[in-house]
Design an enzyme around this catalytic site. Structure first.
Site, PDB file in Angstrom:
ATOM      1  N   SER A  21       4.224 -15.604  -0.425  1.00 10.11           N
ATOM      2  CA  SER A  21       4.475 -14.709   0.706  1.00 10.11           C
ATOM      3  C   SER A  21       5.652 -15.198   1.564  1.00 10.11           C
ATOM      4  CB  SER A  21       3.209 -14.636   1.565  1.00 10.11           C
ATOM      5  OG  SER A  21       3.484 -13.945   2.764  1.00 10.11           O
ATOM      6  N   SER A  23       5.935 -14.006   4.593  1.00 12.09           N
ATOM      7  CA  SER A  23       5.482 -13.817   5.977  1.00 12.09           C
ATOM      8  C   SER A  23       5.474 -15.112   6.789  1.00 12.09           C
ATOM      9  CB  SER A  23       4.101 -13.157   5.998  1.00 12.09           C
ATOM     10  OG  SER A  23       4.197 -11.883   5.435  1.00 12.09           O
ATOM     11  N   LYS A  72      -6.782  -5.058   1.479  1.00 12.48           N
ATOM     12  CA  LYS A  72      -6.464  -4.133   2.581  1.00 12.48           C
ATOM     13  C   LYS A  72      -7.587  -3.143   2.878  1.00 12.48           C
ATOM     14  CE  LYS A  72      -1.456  -4.426   2.318  1.00 12.48           C
ATOM     15  NZ  LYS A  72      -0.188  -3.703   2.343  1.00 12.48           N
ATOM     16  N   ASN A  93      -3.496  -3.720   7.344  1.00 11.09           N
ATOM     17  CA  ASN A  93      -2.696  -4.899   6.960  1.00 11.09           C
ATOM     18  C   ASN A  93      -2.592  -5.921   8.095  1.00 11.09           C
ATOM     19  OD1 ASN A  93      -0.778  -3.774   8.684  1.00 11.09           O
ATOM     20  ND2 ASN A  93       0.924  -4.451   7.403  1.00 11.09           N
ATOM     21  N   ASP A 108       2.435  -1.152   8.018  1.00  7.93           N
ATOM     22  CA  ASP A 108       3.373  -0.934   6.901  1.00  7.93           C
ATOM     23  C   ASP A 108       4.246   0.301   7.147  1.00  7.93           C
ATOM     24  OD1 ASP A 108       2.611  -3.118   5.363  1.00  7.93           O
ATOM     25  OD2 ASP A 108       1.025  -2.016   4.337  1.00  7.93           O
ATOM     26  N   GLY A 139      -0.269   2.154  -2.587  1.00 10.79           N
ATOM     27  CA  GLY A 139      -0.528   1.878  -1.175  1.00 10.79           C
ATOM     28  C   GLY A 139       0.713   2.020  -0.313  1.00 10.79           C
ATOM     29  N   ILE A 230      11.886   0.101  -1.543  1.00  8.03           N
ATOM     30  CA  ILE A 230      11.058  -0.916  -0.891  1.00  8.03           C
ATOM     31  C   ILE A 230      11.067  -2.226  -1.676  1.00  8.03           C
ATOM     32  CG2 ILE A 230       9.584   0.838   0.190  1.00  8.03           C
ATOM     33  CD1 ILE A 230       7.297  -0.399  -1.594  1.00  8.03           C
TER      34      ILE A 230
HETATM   35  P1  ATR Z   1       1.706  -0.584  -4.057  1.00  6.69           P
HETATM   36  O1  ATR Z   1       0.344  -0.609  -3.473  1.00  6.69           O
HETATM   37  O2  ATR Z   1       2.562  -1.761  -3.683  1.00  6.69           O
HETATM   38  O3  ATR Z   1       2.413   0.703  -3.799  1.00  6.69           O
HETATM   39  P2  ATR Z   1       0.679   0.013  -6.696  1.00  6.69           P
HETATM   40  O4  ATR Z   1      -0.520   0.648  -6.105  1.00  6.69           O
HETATM   41  O5  ATR Z   1       0.456  -0.937  -7.802  1.00  6.69           O
HETATM   42  O6  ATR Z   1       1.538  -0.782  -5.626  1.00  6.69           O
HETATM   43  O7  ATR Z   1       1.661   1.177  -7.147  1.00  6.69           O
HETATM   44  C1  ATR Z   1       2.728   0.935  -7.962  1.00  6.69           C
HETATM   45  C2  ATR Z   1       3.462   2.255  -8.217  1.00  6.69           C
HETATM   46  O8  ATR Z   1       4.506   1.975  -9.140  1.00  6.69           O
HETATM   47  C3  ATR Z   1       2.576   3.322  -8.829  1.00  6.69           C
HETATM   48  O9  ATR Z   1       2.954   4.561  -8.305  1.00  6.69           O
HETATM   49  C4  ATR Z   1       2.931   3.235 -10.313  1.00  6.69           C
HETATM   50  O10 ATR Z   1       2.758   4.421 -11.041  1.00  6.69           O
HETATM   51  P3  ATR Z   1       1.324   4.773 -11.730  1.00  6.69           P
HETATM   52  O11 ATR Z   1       0.462   5.289 -10.629  1.00  6.69           O
HETATM   53  O12 ATR Z   1       1.641   5.801 -12.747  1.00  6.69           O
HETATM   54  O13 ATR Z   1       0.812   3.494 -12.324  1.00  6.69           O
HETATM   55  C5  ATR Z   1       4.402   2.898 -10.235  1.00  6.69           C
HETATM   56  N1  ATR Z   1       4.893   2.269 -11.460  1.00  6.69           N
HETATM   57  C6  ATR Z   1       4.673   1.016 -11.893  1.00  6.69           C
HETATM   58  N2  ATR Z   1       5.290   0.796 -13.089  1.00  6.69           N
HETATM   59  C7  ATR Z   1       5.916   1.958 -13.404  1.00  6.69           C
HETATM   60  C8  ATR Z   1       6.725   2.390 -14.512  1.00  6.69           C
HETATM   61  N3  ATR Z   1       7.022   1.567 -15.528  1.00  6.69           N
HETATM   62  N4  ATR Z   1       7.209   3.658 -14.491  1.00  6.69           N
HETATM   63  C9  ATR Z   1       6.917   4.503 -13.462  1.00  6.69           C
HETATM   64  N5  ATR Z   1       6.162   4.157 -12.398  1.00  6.69           N
HETATM   65  C10 ATR Z   1       5.664   2.907 -12.357  1.00  6.69           C
END
Ligand code: ATR
Length: 289
Positions: A21, A23, A72, A93, A108, A139, A230
């Site tokens: 982290s 942070s 969270k 968070n 966030d 998230g 992000i």
């Molecule tokens: P966070 O909470 O940080 O947003 P997360 O819940 O793991 O992280 O979400 C990751 C996002 O990246 C999701 O929208 C995921 O898409 P899926 O819902 O289809 O899994 C997206 N993501 C991760 N790898 C991907 C890839 N190779 N192509 C397209 N989208 C991807």
């Protein structure tokens, strides 16, 4: 820096893992700058010991703490009160200890907005965020959708690899965001969706070091449009490099991390910290190591 006293305010972060982290570096920088008698600790703990961890924080009478993945939502039953926005998101968070009563916030989204406002000229931002495209439905997407709706977005299109997740997010958040219209588009249509928007935000992990880049031809984006990522490792993701080369406005991911930290710091200490270049440089050096 003066040594901490026995009355030092303890703050920190819980999550699994917290070892990488950034942070602690951010908060310790601000704590030193303000000369506070306080300390920010990454509360590393034994796997599976969530309840004892929470009890330990109560016993230590911490001033507050951040919560990162995967806690969270898990933190919710331990709070005395929850900010309505965090309640709507189902995720907290930041916890503030108000005389033994734990109040939960979600910084966030507001942190993201703080960063966006600091990076883009006000009129340009207001105009462009009216129509926004969000890539991803995790998230981070959830908190950013709520923040942008609060900031005046009229329409937010959510585009995610798994369409069901995008639809679930839109249905869950529509009652929360009031007049802002949420809709979804299939992942394959993300480039054509760009024609309709002034702001696009990548909330997926694509483009992060070790991951595939996000494939997105920005040719359909209108002049003066804003491209926000992000992902902050690397800071200039392939998406932002492309946007920069096309003369679009770029907003990097480090600012969201700093923005949410600034809001948490303010909630604990009542001071709005300054995000200066020295801090950004320090974090970028850490990211390169
Ligand atoms: P966070 O909470 O940080 O947003 P997360 O819940 O793991 O992280 O979400 C990751 C996002 O990246 C999701 O929208 C995921 O898409 P899926 O819902 O289809 O899994 C997206 N993501 C991760 N790898 C991907 C890839 N190779 N192509 C397209 N989208 C991807």
């Amino acid at each position: 820096m003066a040594a901490r006293t026995g009355n030092a305010s303890l703050v920190g972060v819980i999550g699994q893992p917290v070892t990488h982290s950034l942070s602690p570096a951010i908060h310790e920088y601000w704590i030193a700058q303000a000369g506070l008698d306080a300390c920010y600790i990454p509360f590393r703990h034994r796997v599976g010991d969530f309840f004892p961890l929470i009890e330990s924080l109560r016993v230590l009478d911490v001033r507050g703490f951040n919560i990162t993945v995967p806690y969270k939502s898990e933190i919710l039953p331990y709070l005395t009160s929850i900010d309505p926005q965090a309640q709507a998101m189902g995720a907290v968070n930041t916890v503030v200890n108000e005389g033994g009563r734990w109040h939960g916030l979600n910084t966030d989204g507001s942190g993201y907005l703080r960063h966006l406002r600091a990076s883009v000229e006000a009129d340009q931002l207001t105009q462009n965020l009216k129509q926004t495209l969000i890539l991803g439905a995790g998230g981070a997407a959830r908190s950013i959708v709520v923040a942008l709706a609060n900031a005046g977005a009229e329409q937010i299109i959510i585009c995610n690899r798994s369409a069901e997740k995008a639809q679930a997010l839109a249905s869950h958040l529509q009652p929360v965001v009031g007049k802002t219209v949420l809709s979804t588009r299939p992942w394959d249509e993300r480039e054509s969706a760009l024609e309709q928007v002034g702001l696009v935000v990548n909330t997926t992990s694509l483009g992060m070091t070790g991951q595939a880049p996000l494939t997105l031809d920005l040719g359909n984006m209108r002049g003066g449009g804003i491209v926000s990522d992000i992902v902050y490792h690397p800071l200039m993701t392939p998406l932002l490099q492309d946007a920069h080369a096309r003369g679009l406005v770029t907003v990097d991911g480090l600012g969201m991390l700093l923005g949410q930290a600034a809001e948490a710091y303010h909630a604990w200490f009542g001071i709005i910290p300054v995000v200066d270049q020295a801090l950004r440089d320090r974090l970028q050096t850490m990211l390169r190591q």
